[in-house]
Design an enzyme around this catalytic site. Structure first.
Site, PDB file in Angstrom:
ATOM      1  N   GLY A 123      -1.710   2.427  -6.394  1.00  0.00           N
ATOM      2  CA  GLY A 123      -1.241   3.302  -5.331  1.00  0.00           C
ATOM      3  C   GLY A 123      -2.340   4.269  -4.949  1.00  0.00           C
ATOM      4  O   GLY A 123      -3.365   4.378  -5.621  1.00  0.00           O
ATOM      5  N   GLY A 156      -4.197   7.898  -4.252  1.00  0.00           N
ATOM      6  CA  GLY A 156      -4.204   9.222  -4.858  1.00  0.00           C
ATOM      7  C   GLY A 156      -5.210   9.351  -5.970  1.00  0.00           C
ATOM      8  O   GLY A 156      -5.854   8.374  -6.374  1.00  0.00           O
ATOM      9  N   GLU A 171      -2.661  -2.760  -1.631  1.00  0.00           N
ATOM     10  CA  GLU A 171      -2.431  -2.500  -0.211  1.00  0.00           C
ATOM     11  C   GLU A 171      -3.531  -1.633   0.384  1.00  0.00           C
ATOM     12  O   GLU A 171      -3.872  -1.763   1.543  1.00  0.00           O
ATOM     13  CB  GLU A 171      -1.036  -1.917   0.052  1.00  0.00           C
ATOM     14  N   GLY A 186       4.441   1.117  -0.800  1.00  0.00           N
ATOM     15  CA  GLY A 186       4.444  -0.236  -1.365  1.00  0.00           C
ATOM     16  C   GLY A 186       4.846  -0.262  -2.824  1.00  0.00           C
ATOM     17  O   GLY A 186       4.904  -1.333  -3.429  1.00  0.00           O
TER      18      GLY A 186
END
Lengths: 495, 495
Positions: free
Chosen positions: A263, A265, A288, A382
């Protein structure tokens, strides 16, 4: 003007200003726009629309790939131009409009929006606004730094406005893989069998007849903020590295691990950066979004291929990428987000999915979206696509925040985005809980022992013991299950 | 003895009694047994084990396909022979042992157990106990009325005990399709492109060297209880038929709909039976369990093919099936449960998934497993596999029960198995809520209006209005969110 950018003769007659193009967008329309986590978004048409809306009120439904750059979601929200927004956002101004009920926010799995649109489950798109690098002779277009839902919007929109970004080198051709599955119940197999599989075309098909305007832009993607790892993110990364080393030692994985998804971050970036050191080799990503850490891994020789639907990188990484396209060619591929996030491929390749939680509970249920059960942060993104279908689903968060007044390990998650059935590993700066094969009562013990902040451990144990006395597969004290969030609402602290 | 049933000469020397075979199972072992929703379970070896355990204490970990027949889970629980059970159960005695904390129950997605085992995320299987119809010359076996996780248990067990059921006609050969994907990150594509695709072999490969015992059995599957539709199930089926007719009218589906999946139970049976009447044609199923209604649909000519991993039918349907195998040949196929429940196939074929909820909340979060947040009912089963990856995810339940003292539509689900991101349509006997494309505040209105029992509507509206005043994407009053369940615990009623 830029004849090499618009090579389709009919379409070159449609060149206009952003204001002229934005004027096609009327009150009540549904707009499908490019842009995924700031990459490849509409930089001039939506901005012109926001400017117009601030003096000439209108409201639209806006669908994108994911979040947008250049504060455009905030500008549109300030101009009260959004009635409905999907499938994701990450803007503080829009967030307020969502939480006040002014904007209806449909928080969707990012891999599903294209399907839902194709199935007729979402309102039809009136106008697609798509950033591209080039319009080819045959009407195909060359995408930029994201593919997102562009193919779906181009297919399903009545009309298309193209934003031709002249700052994107035409040599980006070859970095995209555009594939269309068709519609269920007659969808085709998605034949991706490793992160680097090329299954489609390097430009995106589009019906030139639909194009009503072409606008040039010379604005770059908003850069991702690069936050240096702090002690907490380093601790999380360290726990995960120890865990992966253990898995290799146990023979469950090789030093190439499984294809990685991470993810967005600073935690994910810190974890990935951690792979630069150590025994890891021939790593791949099937994710993604690609962040700076992906480029570090490729530069270091540790990673051989990275697939995603978007780039979300710092300014320096952005410049490095475009200055060294030949070096990265054959190592990076951008796909539509319903392919990057496809259940089929995620399960087949067996991804290691690393995503950030807002909080999780002692039984392993994860909240990725809501503060204290009600207020939206950004959206599920996602994380659900990957957590649900991956080989190994990992969620990370800090154990406590705000001077340790808020615990991110709670008795009961105040909203559940990925549930106990879908979560394998939980990590905080305090430690890692391996939940594989455990029943809820066993999970509670290991989560409280390994993951919570010491200042909250006694209180969590006390809750668990009181719950245990009441019995059940997943013991709870209903009157106290959400009391920590209640206290946070009332006093600003969970203590 | 039954030479046509055991054609492998070495293995015919391993024939023994159920007691002798059960004696191989020792305290602390992990047993992987056949059986999925009563179909194709171990009928004599596990029974002998339970008998032995009642006098000679031992505890095992028991993995199966899903629930078992012949009360065997209850017998094992009564004998205190289970320390750990996965991935599903539906036995009232075992349920009590789970809720008291005596048995650790790992409630898993039924499509994932085989993968988790193969990945080394579950303890290795010491002994597999598998019901088969025949052992072939090459050591392959012919499955019976379920395939379940048999292939995974045969592959990963150290030893295998076969229960050869002599009541199953050998003509069942051709009704199975056994396919192995290999291990991620190098799994193969699962090339099912419609419900009837045959992708594997009609018998199951197995290493004959692993077989330590062969036992004959002549017991039939426990029959499914056939409950006639009542006014509530008929009302639910009626709302769904109206909805499907509407979808056809809107051009989103043809009268063949999409391949159907239906959870087990009287509601699903009633819904499927509803398809016998009306404009539907050339229906197909791609489900985990086939019930009586599937056979009705095939008999009526409305359904052309049904794929699953198990049969769970009444005694008369069981007899009809075996008396008419040639009629059903080419129309029914049983697959391993990680193929019947594969994310890849579910998404590709675009299933309509119809599953039963215990309760759902006003924002569309579904609880499939826990009573009042803590007490386990049966388990998530395949509902999550299908809901998460289907074309359309439908959950059904009664609006209220126990003389309308319990509402199945609640302010906040007390446990979340399928969340707001994964639920499209909710149906009760009161009506249907179409949640597609709606934000949480919009969902609340339509769920309260259409789905709840009138006796609870004012209370739900009152909760929602109070929550709304506090704001948020998903407005809640934390102190009251679980108060309905609290009241149920305290008083036996939600009123």
């Amino acid at each position: 003007m830029h004849p090499e950018r618009v090579k389709h003769s009919e379409l070159s007659k449609k060149i206009m200003t952003a204001q002229e193009a934005a004027a096609f967008i009327k009150d009540g329309m549904v707009v499908g726009a490019s842009g995924f986590t700031k990459g490849g978004d509409s930089k001039v048409v939506l901005k012109a629309l926001a400017q117009r809306a601030s003096v000439d009120p209108l409201k639209i439904t806006l669908m994108t790939g994911a979040s947008l750059g250049h504060g455009i979601d905030g500008r549109l929200a300030e101009a009260k131009a959004l009635s409905r927004r999907l499938p994701f956002q990450a803007d503080p101004i829009l967030r307020n409009s969502i939480n006040s009920g002014e904007v209806m926010f449909v928080d969707q799995h990012l891999g599903e929006t294209a399907d839902l649109l194709a199935n007729g489950f979402l309102p039809p798109v009136d106008i697609a606004v798509l950033e591209v690098a080039q319009v080819l002779e045959n009407g195909h277009v060359l995408p930029t730094t994201s593919v997102g839902n562009n193919l779906a919007y181009a297919q399903h929109a009545k009309h298309i406005i193209l934003e031709v970004n002249v700052t994107i080198p035409l040599e980006i051709r070859g970095f995209h893989d555009i594939f269309y599955t068709g519609l269920s119940p007659h969808r085709s197999i998605i034949p991706v069998t490793d992160a680097g599989s090329i299954i489609g075309t390097d430009t995106m098909p589009m019906d030139p007849e639909k194009v009503i305007g072409i606008v040039f832009s010379d604005a770059k993607d908003s850069p991702a903020e690069l936050v240096a790892p702090d002690t907490k993110t380093s601790a999380i990364a360290g726990h995960l590295m120890d865990f992966f080393n253990h898995e290799i030692k146990m023979g469950r994985m090789t030093p190439s691990l499984h294809p990685l998804q991470a993810g967005i971050g600073k935690v994910a970036n810190a974890v990935l950066s951690g792979f630069v050191h150590g025994q890891f080799e021939n790593l791949t990503m099937y994710s993604e979004v690609l962040q700076d850490s992906t480029f570090e891994l490729i530069d270091s020789g540790k990673m051989t291929f990275a697939s995603a639907c978007s780039l979300a990188v710092s300014q320096s990484c952005y410049e490095k990428f475009f200055a060294n396209l030949e070096k990265y060619r054959g190592k990076i591929l951008l796909r539509p987000q319903n392919i990057s996030n496809a259940a089929e491929v995620i399960r087949r390749l067996g991804l290691i999915a690393i995503n950030t939680a807002i909080e999780f509970d002692i039984y392993g249920n994860v909240n990725s979206t809501h503060i204290a059960g009600s207020k939206m942060m950004n959206g599920i993104g996602g994380s659900g696509d990957f957590a649900r279908n991956s080989y190994m689903s990992i969620f990370v968060t800090q154990a406590a925040s705000k001077n340790n007044t808020i615990s991110h390990v709670v008795p009961m998650a105040s909203h559940v985005d990925s549930n106990e059935h879908d979560v394998d590993i939980l990590v905080t700066d305090q430690g890692l809980a391996d939940l594989r094969g455990l029943a809820p009562r066993e999970r509670a013990k290991v989560i409280i022992q390994n993951c919570c902040h010491p200042e909250f451990r006694d209180a969590l144990n006390e809750y668990y013991q009181e719950a245990l006395a009441r019995g059940g597969q997943t013991p709870h004290v209903l009157s106290k299950a959400l009391s920590w969030h209640q206290k946070l609402q009332d006093t600003g602290s969970m203590k």
